[in-house]
Design a protein around this motif. Structure first.
Motif, PDB file in Angstrom:
ATOM      1  N   ASN A 110      31.727  45.477  48.936  1.00  0.00           N
ATOM      2  CA  ASN A 110      32.950  44.962  48.296  1.00  0.00           C
ATOM      3  C   ASN A 110      32.652  43.761  47.415  1.00  0.00           C
ATOM      4  O   ASN A 110      33.114  43.676  46.282  1.00  0.00           O
ATOM      5  CB  ASN A 110      33.949  44.488  49.360  1.00  0.00           C
ATOM      6  CG  ASN A 110      34.858  45.613  49.788  1.00  0.00           C
ATOM      7  OD1 ASN A 110      34.991  46.611  49.098  1.00  0.00           O
ATOM      8  ND2 ASN A 110      35.466  45.445  50.936  1.00  0.00           N
ATOM      9  N   ASN A 111      31.890  42.820  47.972  1.00  0.00           N
ATOM     10  CA  ASN A 111      31.581  41.605  47.219  1.00  0.00           C
ATOM     11  C   ASN A 111      30.840  41.931  45.929  1.00  0.00           C
ATOM     12  O   ASN A 111      31.099  41.344  44.885  1.00  0.00           O
ATOM     13  CB  ASN A 111      30.717  40.657  48.062  1.00  0.00           C
ATOM     14  CG  ASN A 111      31.504  39.990  49.173  1.00  0.00           C
ATOM     15  OD1 ASN A 111      32.731  39.976  49.143  1.00  0.00           O
ATOM     16  ND2 ASN A 111      30.808  39.445  50.146  1.00  0.00           N
ATOM     17  N   ASN A 114      33.180  43.443  43.411  1.00  0.00           N
ATOM     18  CA  ASN A 114      34.107  42.442  42.876  1.00  0.00           C
ATOM     19  C   ASN A 114      33.450  41.524  41.860  1.00  0.00           C
ATOM     20  O   ASN A 114      34.133  40.737  41.212  1.00  0.00           O
ATOM     21  CB  ASN A 114      34.693  41.605  44.014  1.00  0.00           C
ATOM     22  CG  ASN A 114      35.763  42.375  44.765  1.00  0.00           C
ATOM     23  OD1 ASN A 114      36.395  43.269  44.214  1.00  0.00           O
ATOM     24  ND2 ASN A 114      35.955  42.052  46.037  1.00  0.00           N
ATOM     25  N   ASN A 115      32.132  41.599  41.734  1.00  0.00           N
ATOM     26  CA  ASN A 115      31.432  40.755  40.773  1.00  0.00           C
ATOM     27  C   ASN A 115      30.701  41.569  39.714  1.00  0.00           C
ATOM     28  O   ASN A 115      29.859  41.049  38.995  1.00  0.00           O
ATOM     29  CB  ASN A 115      30.455  39.835  41.506  1.00  0.00           C
ATOM     30  CG  ASN A 115      31.193  38.749  42.260  1.00  0.00           C
ATOM     31  OD1 ASN A 115      31.596  37.758  41.685  1.00  0.00           O
ATOM     32  ND2 ASN A 115      31.438  38.965  43.550  1.00  0.00           N
ATOM     33  N   ASP A 174      39.706  43.219  37.047  1.00  0.00           N
ATOM     34  CA  ASP A 174      39.462  42.825  38.433  1.00  0.00           C
ATOM     35  C   ASP A 174      40.712  42.933  39.296  1.00  0.00           C
ATOM     36  O   ASP A 174      41.833  43.031  38.827  1.00  0.00           O
ATOM     37  CB  ASP A 174      38.734  41.488  38.529  1.00  0.00           C
ATOM     38  CG  ASP A 174      39.601  40.270  38.329  1.00  0.00           C
ATOM     39  OD1 ASP A 174      40.810  40.367  38.528  1.00  0.00           O
ATOM     40  OD2 ASP A 174      39.032  39.219  37.995  1.00  0.00           O
ATOM     41  N   ASP A 175      40.457  42.952  40.608  1.00  0.00           N
ATOM     42  CA  ASP A 175      41.511  43.195  41.596  1.00  0.00           C
ATOM     43  C   ASP A 175      42.599  42.137  41.560  1.00  0.00           C
ATOM     44  O   ASP A 175      43.737  42.402  41.913  1.00  0.00           O
ATOM     45  CB  ASP A 175      40.898  43.183  42.999  1.00  0.00           C
ATOM     46  CG  ASP A 175      40.045  44.397  43.265  1.00  0.00           C
ATOM     47  OD1 ASP A 175      40.136  45.346  42.474  1.00  0.00           O
ATOM     48  OD2 ASP A 175      39.309  44.388  44.259  1.00  0.00           O
TER      49      ASP A 175
ATOM     50  N   ARG B  47      43.096  30.806  36.432  1.00  0.00           N
ATOM     51  CA  ARG B  47      44.078  31.817  36.020  1.00  0.00           C
ATOM     52  C   ARG B  47      45.466  31.198  35.820  1.00  0.00           C
ATOM     53  O   ARG B  47      46.406  31.871  35.393  1.00  0.00           O
ATOM     54  CB  ARG B  47      44.197  32.900  37.102  1.00  0.00           C
ATOM     55  CG  ARG B  47      43.046  33.851  37.123  1.00  0.00           C
ATOM     56  CD  ARG B  47      43.119  34.750  38.347  1.00  0.00           C
ATOM     57  NE  ARG B  47      41.811  35.239  38.681  1.00  0.00           N
ATOM     58  CZ  ARG B  47      41.320  36.416  38.266  1.00  0.00           C
ATOM     59  NH1 ARG B  47      42.055  37.222  37.551  1.00  0.00           N
ATOM     60  NH2 ARG B  47      40.099  36.782  38.592  1.00  0.00           N
ATOM     61  N   GLY B 145      35.065  38.404  51.335  1.00  0.00           N
ATOM     62  CA  GLY B 145      34.294  37.581  50.410  1.00  0.00           C
ATOM     63  C   GLY B 145      35.213  36.624  49.667  1.00  0.00           C
ATOM     64  O   GLY B 145      36.439  36.680  49.806  1.00  0.00           O
ATOM     65  N   THR B 146      34.600  35.768  48.873  1.00  0.00           N
ATOM     66  CA  THR B 146      35.386  34.737  48.184  1.00  0.00           C
ATOM     67  C   THR B 146      36.354  35.319  47.153  1.00  0.00           C
ATOM     68  O   THR B 146      37.456  34.804  46.973  1.00  0.00           O
ATOM     69  CB  THR B 146      34.430  33.713  47.541  1.00  0.00           C
ATOM     70  OG1 THR B 146      33.680  33.101  48.602  1.00  0.00           O
ATOM     71  CG2 THR B 146      35.179  32.622  46.799  1.00  0.00           C
ATOM     72  N   SER B 147      35.978  36.406  46.471  1.00  0.00           N
ATOM     73  CA  SER B 147      36.921  37.037  45.535  1.00  0.00           C
ATOM     74  C   SER B 147      38.168  37.490  46.274  1.00  0.00           C
ATOM     75  O   SER B 147      39.278  37.422  45.749  1.00  0.00           O
ATOM     76  CB  SER B 147      36.292  38.256  44.859  1.00  0.00           C
ATOM     77  OG  SER B 147      35.233  37.862  44.048  1.00  0.00           O
ATOM     78  N   GLU B 148      37.970  37.960  47.501  1.00  0.00           N
ATOM     79  CA  GLU B 148      39.113  38.411  48.292  1.00  0.00           C
ATOM     80  C   GLU B 148      39.941  37.227  48.806  1.00  0.00           C
ATOM     81  O   GLU B 148      41.152  37.326  48.956  1.00  0.00           O
ATOM     82  CB  GLU B 148      38.635  39.307  49.440  1.00  0.00           C
ATOM     83  CG  GLU B 148      38.094  40.629  48.923  1.00  0.00           C
ATOM     84  CD  GLU B 148      37.269  41.405  49.939  1.00  0.00           C
ATOM     85  OE1 GLU B 148      37.525  42.591  50.133  1.00  0.00           O
ATOM     86  OE2 GLU B 148      36.350  40.809  50.551  1.00  0.00           O
ATOM     87  N   MET B 151      42.144  36.670  46.157  1.00  0.00           N
ATOM     88  CA  MET B 151      43.229  37.674  46.151  1.00  0.00           C
ATOM     89  C   MET B 151      44.353  37.262  47.092  1.00  0.00           C
ATOM     90  O   MET B 151      45.532  37.383  46.767  1.00  0.00           O
ATOM     91  CB  MET B 151      42.704  39.046  46.617  1.00  0.00           C
ATOM     92  CG  MET B 151      41.766  39.712  45.658  1.00  0.00           C
ATOM     93  SD  MET B 151      41.180  41.284  46.360  1.00  0.00           S
ATOM     94  CE  MET B 151      39.575  41.352  45.569  1.00  0.00           C
ATOM     95  N   LEU B 159      42.864  44.249  48.757  1.00  0.00           N
ATOM     96  CA  LEU B 159      42.736  45.685  48.541  1.00  0.00           C
ATOM     97  C   LEU B 159      41.711  46.196  49.535  1.00  0.00           C
ATOM     98  O   LEU B 159      40.588  45.712  49.577  1.00  0.00           O
ATOM     99  CB  LEU B 159      42.268  45.948  47.113  1.00  0.00           C
ATOM    100  CG  LEU B 159      43.326  45.680  46.048  1.00  0.00           C
ATOM    101  CD1 LEU B 159      42.718  45.723  44.664  1.00  0.00           C
ATOM    102  CD2 LEU B 159      44.448  46.695  46.159  1.00  0.00           C
ATOM    103  N   ARG B 229      33.672  46.909  60.572  1.00  0.00           N
ATOM    104  CA  ARG B 229      34.576  46.089  59.769  1.00  0.00           C
ATOM    105  C   ARG B 229      35.242  45.058  60.674  1.00  0.00           C
ATOM    106  O   ARG B 229      35.532  43.952  60.263  1.00  0.00           O
ATOM    107  CB  ARG B 229      35.621  47.038  59.172  1.00  0.00           C
ATOM    108  CG  ARG B 229      36.227  46.588  57.913  1.00  0.00           C
ATOM    109  CD  ARG B 229      35.247  46.686  56.756  1.00  0.00           C
ATOM    110  NE  ARG B 229      35.828  46.064  55.564  1.00  0.00           N
ATOM    111  CZ  ARG B 229      35.776  44.744  55.323  1.00  0.00           C
ATOM    112  NH1 ARG B 229      35.152  43.937  56.133  1.00  0.00           N
ATOM    113  NH2 ARG B 229      36.332  44.256  54.257  1.00  0.00           N
TER     114      ARG B 229
END
Ligand code: SF4
Lengths: 195, 466
Positions: A110-111, A114-115, A174-175, B47, B145-148, B151, B159, B229
């Motif tokens: 996932n990570n 996402n990049n 991106d998400d 953003r 992760g950090t992107s999440e 989110m 997601l 998970r």
């Protein structure tokens, strides 16, 4: 995130299993508050003797000039362990746009996506076939067609990618943009569950 | 067809499912800490959006914090900056922070449950893989992760593709000297460090039912170490009793409503799992790891596998490499091997019950003069309890050093590191190369096994001491 459609490049082989994110980027380098600059510490403790940049470990692939390229090829269960996204950032920052393995840990996958780092899952046999190629050979990864090809032999393999993620990758979406567009729906969901 | 516990909670939290894609999953509670959040805060700022539901995010400082003299400024400049950045971000964005000096500060997976923030039926995420710990309360809890993290900041959702479900049934009584850490080390050794990748695990059976909440947390905590998970356990009376009266637990009539709701959280008898594993509790012995992933574990009185006998080439090379790093020999027994360090702490085993168990074993005894013993309580509240119960006295007399709350030598981001080449019996969850400091050699075990080695100075079968 930048769009990713095709990669044609030589590759760096790391034929080890269970490469965990503590090896990809050791914890002591997680103190930064930005996403940049992690590449120089990628695989830090495998790269240098006693953490000394003037003493590269000669037998480690990243230190061998014959190995280069945007693709890392690694043994199965790549990216297990800590959820640190810094692992994906350090690979990207170093210059890798794809990692090929026969098995990836979930969070890492996932990570990476996402990049804009593409995890390519191939069979154990195909992975071995790649490892057997000389350092001059190149791989071609086609995101649209979902194929990875060993250019010297022409051997090709299909890989899976979630259709939604594929669209994101091909277009550089991106998400977070997607979720931001769903705020109203999410607010309604909240109301409906609060009886 | 019946539903699994996982399905029941998942279905209630899906806002939308993208055609041929992941689901938009609503998140009830979001924990953050200083290491994996700064880039996410920066992201939403860039953003130009604000936190969507700041009240559902709770922050603490744990990974980087010193475990001595926490009242003084942090010496390491980068660590200090990260912790200060967290304070600044939380103030700016309206997030509740239990930072250094706060009575609720501690390891994120210790404080959530102890404050009653973690409750059955919730979805919980944190930028940390051991978020699976909260699954002990019948929640869907997993690391992101950090992107999440970004989110969740932006939309209170992530997601997620629905994982497959696995149930691990453990039946019967445990042997003397065997505790929950041994159960999970046994499971991981059995199915390997990638054996549950792609799955969400439910732990069930009479053995699990008989465990305390803290013991259950230890098991769920390490689910990620087999690739899962997350891990979960259906809530029951033991769970409700644990939550009752805690700072953020529902009170009054809300409590009764909650109990009614939580009592529906179990897998229906006709629910079907994608995979099912059965384990006999009597087969489990005190466990210890010898390698550089948590799946490389053996019974304490067993032998390291003979590498020549391992058929799979990849696995063989893997173990040869691990043994080289660990300075151990193929086929050898670990019993009687000298160790230099004992670390009792981490989100796996730093709760009051863990420390009580250790205290009961070492009371009136002294540590072996050749070992350093470090006890790091999981939170300020645990530390307070240790003091209130006089356990600190017992530890001091035994020559153990009790430090302040934090992640500490679990990942060596602060100054608590194990020197290169030395052995540490650790109650934490990861024995990766360099995890406890460059070159450090980690043997994972239960708090009891760690305490036994503290007394003898060597790897010891706890059953010989009780
Ligand atoms: S104690 Fe260790 S495993 Fe747990 S959250 Fe802290 S660093 Fe991660």
């Amino acid at each position: 995130m930048k769009a990713l459609q095709k990669i044609h490049s030589r590759f760096v082989p790391l034929p080890m299993e269970n490469i965990d994110t503590d090896q990809i980027i050791p914890a002591r380098f997680l103190k930064a508050t930005t996403r940049e600059g992690f590449g120089k510490n990628l695989f830090r403790d495998w790269r240098y003797i006693n953490n000394d940049e003037s003493m590269p470990k000669k037998d480690f692939a990243l230190n061998q000039p014959q190995y280069t390229g945007e693709i890392l090829v690694a043994g199965k269960n790549f990216g297990c362990g800590s959820s640190r996204e810094h692992a994906a950032w350090s690979l990207l920052d170093y210059g890798f746009n794809a990692v090929v393995s026969s098995f990836f840990a979930d969070i890492f996958k996932n990570n990476a996506l996402n990049n804009g780092v593409l995890p390519v899952t191939v069979s154990d046999n195909f992975l071995q076939e790649i490892f057997q190629q000389g350092n001059e050979s190149t791989l071609t990864i086609n995101v649209e067609a979902q194929t990875i090809t060993i250019d010297t032999t022409g051997a090709s393999s299909h890989f899976e990618i979630n259709p939604y993620k594929k669209t994101c990758l091909l277009n550089g979406y991106d998400d977070i943009d997607f979720l931001l567009s769903k705020k109203e729906l999410i607010s309604e969901f909240e109301k409906s569950t609060k009886e | 067809m019946g539903k699994t516990l996982f399905d029941k909670i998942w279905d209630k939290h899906v806002v939308e499912t993208i055609n041929n894609g992941p689901s938009v999953l609503y998140i009830d509670r979001h924990f953050i800490h200083e290491v994996t959040s700064p880039q996410a805060f920066k992201g939403i700022e860039q953003r130009g959006v604000s936190l969507f539901r700041p009240k559902q995010t709770i922050a603490t400082a744990d990974h980087n914090v010193p475990t001595l003299n926490q009242h003084l400024p942090i010496k390491d400049e980068l660590s200090r900056m990260q912790v200060e950045q967290l304070i600044e971000n939380c103030e700016k964005h309206g997030v509740e922070l239990y930072g250094l000096g706060h009575p609720y500060q501690g390891i994120v997976h210790v404080i959530g449950p102890e404050l009653g923030i973690t409750q059955p039926g919730m979805t919980i995420v944190c930028g940390d893989s051991h978020t699976s710990t909260h699954g002990a309360f019948g929640t869907i809890a997993f690391g992101i992760g950090t992107s999440e993290v970004e989110m969740v900041f932006a939309s209170q959702c992530v997601l997620q593709t629905k994982p497959k479900t696995m149930r691990i049934n453990i039946e019967g009584a445990l042997q003397k000297g065997v505790v929950s850490k041994d159960i999970i080390l046994y499971i991981i050794a059995k199915i390997s460090s990638s054996g549950a990748t792609g799955y969400f695990v439910e732990y069930a059976g009479t053995t699990i039912r008989s465990l305390s909440m803290e013991a259950r947390m230890t098991i769920c905590n390490m689910s990620i170490e087999m690739g899962a998970r997350g891990g979960m356990i259906a809530p029951d009376e033991t769970c409700f009793e644990y939550i009752k009266g805690r700072a953020f637990a529902p009170k009054g009539t809300a409590w009764n409503d909650s109990i009614n709701e939580w009592s529906q959280l179990y897998s229906d008898s006709d629910a079907i799992f994608d995979s099912e594993i059965n384990i006999n509790a009597a087969d489990i012995q005190p466990m210890i790891t010898y390698g550089t992933n948590p799946g490389l574990g053996i019974a304490i009185n067993g032998n390291i596998p003979i590498t020549d006998n391992i058929a799979d080439e990849g696995e063989r090379n893997n173990i040869i490499k691990a043994l080289q790093y660990m300075g151990l020999e193929s086929g050898a027994s670990l019993l009687g091997m000298p160790v230099q360090h004992i670390f009792i702490g981490s989100c796996t085993n730093s709760r009051i019950e863990d420390l009580r168990e250790v205290a009961a074993l070492v009371k009136g005894k002294k540590k072996n003069s050749s070992v350093h013993v470090m006890i790091v309580p999981g939170s300020q509240q645990v530390a307070k309890q240790v003091h209130a119960e006089g356990l600190d006295q017992i530890f001091a007399e035994a020559g153990f050093q009790v430090r302040q709350a934090g992640c500490s030598a679990c990942l060596g981001m602060n100054e608590d590191k194990i020197p290169a080449g030395e052995y540490c019996i650790s109650t934490s969850n990861r024995n990766f190369e360099g995890r406890q400091g460059a070159g450090a050699r980690t043997l994972l075990a239960s708090p009891l096994t760690a305490a036994a080695a503290a007394i003898t100075g060597v790897v010891t079968d706890i059953r010989a001491l009780i």
